[in-house]
Scaffold this active site. Structure first.
Site, PDB file in Angstrom:
ATOM      1  N   LYS A 109       1.251   4.279  -3.033  1.00  0.00           N
ATOM      2  CA  LYS A 109       1.002   5.717  -2.864  1.00  0.00           C
ATOM      3  C   LYS A 109       2.260   6.540  -3.195  1.00  0.00           C
ATOM      4  CE  LYS A 109      -3.378   5.384  -1.682  1.00  0.00           C
ATOM      5  NZ  LYS A 109      -4.438   5.807  -2.616  1.00  0.00           N
ATOM      6  N   TYR A 153       0.828  -1.225   0.000  1.00  0.00           N
ATOM      7  CA  TYR A 153       0.000   0.000   0.000  1.00  0.00           C
ATOM      8  C   TYR A 153       0.861   1.274   0.000  1.00  0.00           C
ATOM      9  CZ  TYR A 153      -3.587   3.375   1.490  1.00  0.00           C
ATOM     10  OH  TYR A 153      -4.417   4.475   1.589  1.00  0.00           O
TER      11      TYR A 153
HETATM   12  P1  NAP Z   1     -13.513   3.030   1.082  1.00  0.00           P
HETATM   13  O1  NAP Z   1     -14.590   3.565   1.969  1.00  0.00           O
HETATM   14  O2  NAP Z   1     -13.175   1.585   1.120  1.00  0.00           O
HETATM   15  O3  NAP Z   1     -13.852   3.486  -0.405  1.00  0.00           O
HETATM   16  C1  NAP Z   1     -13.076   3.072  -1.487  1.00  0.00           C
HETATM   17  C2  NAP Z   1     -13.857   3.312  -2.748  1.00  0.00           C
HETATM   18  O4  NAP Z   1     -13.043   2.852  -3.866  1.00  0.00           O
HETATM   19  C3  NAP Z   1     -15.160   2.509  -2.807  1.00  0.00           C
HETATM   20  O5  NAP Z   1     -16.146   3.276  -3.459  1.00  0.00           O
HETATM   21  C4  NAP Z   1     -14.768   1.306  -3.646  1.00  0.00           C
HETATM   22  O6  NAP Z   1     -15.861   0.720  -4.336  1.00  0.00           O
HETATM   23  C5  NAP Z   1     -13.850   2.003  -4.628  1.00  0.00           C
HETATM   24  N1  NAP Z   1     -13.062   1.047  -5.433  1.00  0.00           N
HETATM   25  C6  NAP Z   1     -12.242   0.057  -5.023  1.00  0.00           C
HETATM   26  N2  NAP Z   1     -11.759  -0.615  -6.078  1.00  0.00           N
HETATM   27  C7  NAP Z   1     -12.299  -0.032  -7.179  1.00  0.00           C
HETATM   28  C8  NAP Z   1     -12.209  -0.284  -8.569  1.00  0.00           C
HETATM   29  N3  NAP Z   1     -11.470  -1.295  -9.059  1.00  0.00           N
HETATM   30  N4  NAP Z   1     -12.899   0.515  -9.420  1.00  0.00           N
HETATM   31  C9  NAP Z   1     -13.662   1.522  -8.958  1.00  0.00           C
HETATM   32  N5  NAP Z   1     -13.814   1.786  -7.647  1.00  0.00           N
HETATM   33  C10 NAP Z   1     -13.139   1.019  -6.778  1.00  0.00           C
HETATM   34  O7  NAP Z   1     -12.118   3.765   1.381  1.00  0.00           O
HETATM   35  P2  NAP Z   1     -11.718   5.303   1.592  1.00  0.00           P
HETATM   36  O8  NAP Z   1     -11.000   5.365   2.876  1.00  0.00           O
HETATM   37  O9  NAP Z   1     -12.856   6.205   1.337  1.00  0.00           O
HETATM   38  O10 NAP Z   1     -10.605   5.448   0.436  1.00  0.00           O
HETATM   39  C11 NAP Z   1     -10.631   6.444  -0.566  1.00  0.00           C
HETATM   40  C12 NAP Z   1      -9.195   6.816  -0.902  1.00  0.00           C
HETATM   41  O11 NAP Z   1      -8.581   7.428   0.219  1.00  0.00           O
HETATM   42  C13 NAP Z   1      -8.295   5.623  -1.273  1.00  0.00           C
HETATM   43  O12 NAP Z   1      -7.489   5.974  -2.374  1.00  0.00           O
HETATM   44  C14 NAP Z   1      -7.431   5.454  -0.026  1.00  0.00           C
HETATM   45  O13 NAP Z   1      -6.190   4.846  -0.323  1.00  0.00           O
HETATM   46  C15 NAP Z   1      -7.296   6.879   0.436  1.00  0.00           C
HETATM   47  N6  NAP Z   1      -6.907   7.065   1.826  1.00  0.00           N
HETATM   48  C16 NAP Z   1      -7.728   6.651   2.823  1.00  0.00           C
HETATM   49  C17 NAP Z   1      -7.341   6.862   4.141  1.00  0.00           C
HETATM   50  C18 NAP Z   1      -8.202   6.428   5.290  1.00  0.00           C
HETATM   51  O14 NAP Z   1      -7.737   6.486   6.436  1.00  0.00           O
HETATM   52  N7  NAP Z   1      -9.432   6.003   5.074  1.00  0.00           N
HETATM   53  C19 NAP Z   1      -6.116   7.481   4.439  1.00  0.00           C
HETATM   54  C20 NAP Z   1      -5.310   7.900   3.401  1.00  0.00           C
HETATM   55  C21 NAP Z   1      -5.718   7.690   2.093  1.00  0.00           C
HETATM   56  P3  NAP Z   1     -16.648  -0.580  -3.751  1.00  0.00           P
HETATM   57  O15 NAP Z   1     -17.697  -0.048  -2.824  1.00  0.00           O
HETATM   58  O16 NAP Z   1     -17.217  -1.183  -5.001  1.00  0.00           O
HETATM   59  O17 NAP Z   1     -15.649  -1.457  -3.065  1.00  0.00           O
END
Ligand code: NAP
Length: 235
Positions: free
Chosen positions: A164, A160
């Site tokens: 990034k 991961y």
């Molecule tokens: P999340 O709630 O799991 O949401 C992830 C989203 O990405 C969901 O809508 C998921 O769709 C979608 N996704 C996954 N694989 C996909 C694909 N092949 N095609 C299209 N959509 C896809 O996670 P989140 O925390 O909101 O993450 C959003 C971003 O923030 C990510 O890039 C993550 O790395 C980044 N981020 C998160 C955090 C944190 O603490 N949460 C911190 C730093 C960065 P499904 O519903 O279909 O699975």
């Protein structure tokens, strides 16, 4: 009128970003790899739904065609991402790292960003004020991952953070290649979403703050940068 596409916007940070950008007056496409989840989210938000799996060339091409036919795109938020887990639910650390696991994670987090950016670039370049936000992570900061005694240093995952770091490099090199584009990487902070089993310490409202802010920058805004809500981050 500003038109915005957010990948993976059916839940989590993408959904909250969509909510805020709609409130700011954007016309928003909720990208979702599942038609039902996308439609439901779009209905709740007052957004448009577009079927878009970032790992699938045909899906991304069809989405670009649909958005182009509707009038084009000004802002792209590359948000879809996965953390990648082993079968027992742990993060993919050095001992568990295989080429296959790395490839799966990169297919979404890195090649997904390239696939979507490449497909939508022609539309963005026709916009008067094109903007791209790449949702990275603080775990993509080499400076932070090597700063002993911090939570970022202690994170045991390999695939991961590597994905990034690649997103950050893409951001910098796209920024240099396309000076007419505002393209930045952002770190939302540790946010309670499904990605981390809702263990994050921030709310999605707090996490989406920097994504929204960088989606709203104008032509005089920064490009090729890396930011969290507090300001620029070390690479
Ligand atoms: P999340 O709630 O799991 O949401 C992830 C989203 O990405 C969901 O809508 C998921 O769709 C979608 N996704 C996954 N694989 C996909 C694909 N092949 N095609 C299209 N959509 C896809 O996670 P989140 O925390 O909101 O993450 C959003 C971003 O923030 C990510 O890039 C993550 O790395 C980044 N981020 C998160 C955090 C944190 O603490 N949460 C911190 C730093 C960065 P499904 O519903 O279909 O699975």
């Amino acid at each position: 009128m500003t038109t915005t596409l957010i990948t993976g916007a059916n839940k989590g940070l993408g959904f909250e970003t969509a909510r805020r950008l709609i409130a700011a007056g954007h016309t928003v496409y909720v990208g979702s790899r599942d038609a039902g989840r996308g439609r439901l989210a779009a209905e709740r938000l007052g957004a448009r739904a577009v079927l878009l799996d970032v790992t699938d060339d045909a899906s991304v091409a069809a989405a670009a065609k649909a958005v182009e036919a509707d009038g084009g795109l000004d802002v792209l938020v590359n948000n879809a991402g996965i953390e990648g887990r082993t079968e027992s639910g742990g993060v993919i650390g050095a001992a568990e790292l295989t080429a296959d696991r790395m490839r799966t994670l990169f297919e979404t987090n890195v090649f997904g960003v390239v696939r979507v950016t490449h497909a939508f670039l022609p539309l963005l370049r026709r916009s008067a004020a094109p903007v791209v936000v790449n949702v990275s992570s603080g775990l993509g900061s080499m400076a932070r991952v090597t700063a002993a005694g911090t939570p970022t240093y202690a994170y045991p995952g390999v695939a991961y953070p590597a994905s990034k770091v690649a997103v950050n490099m893409l951001t910098v090199q796209y920024a240099k290649a396309f000076p007419e584009l505002r393209i930045n990487a952002v770190e939302p902070g540790f946010t309670a979403t499904d990605l981390n089993g809702n263990t994050g310490t921030q709310s999605v409202e707090e996490g989406a703050e920097i994504i929204v802010r960088m989606a709203l920058i104008g032509p005089d805004g920064p490009t090729g940068g890396y930011f969290d809500a507090e300001g620029p981050l070390p690479w």
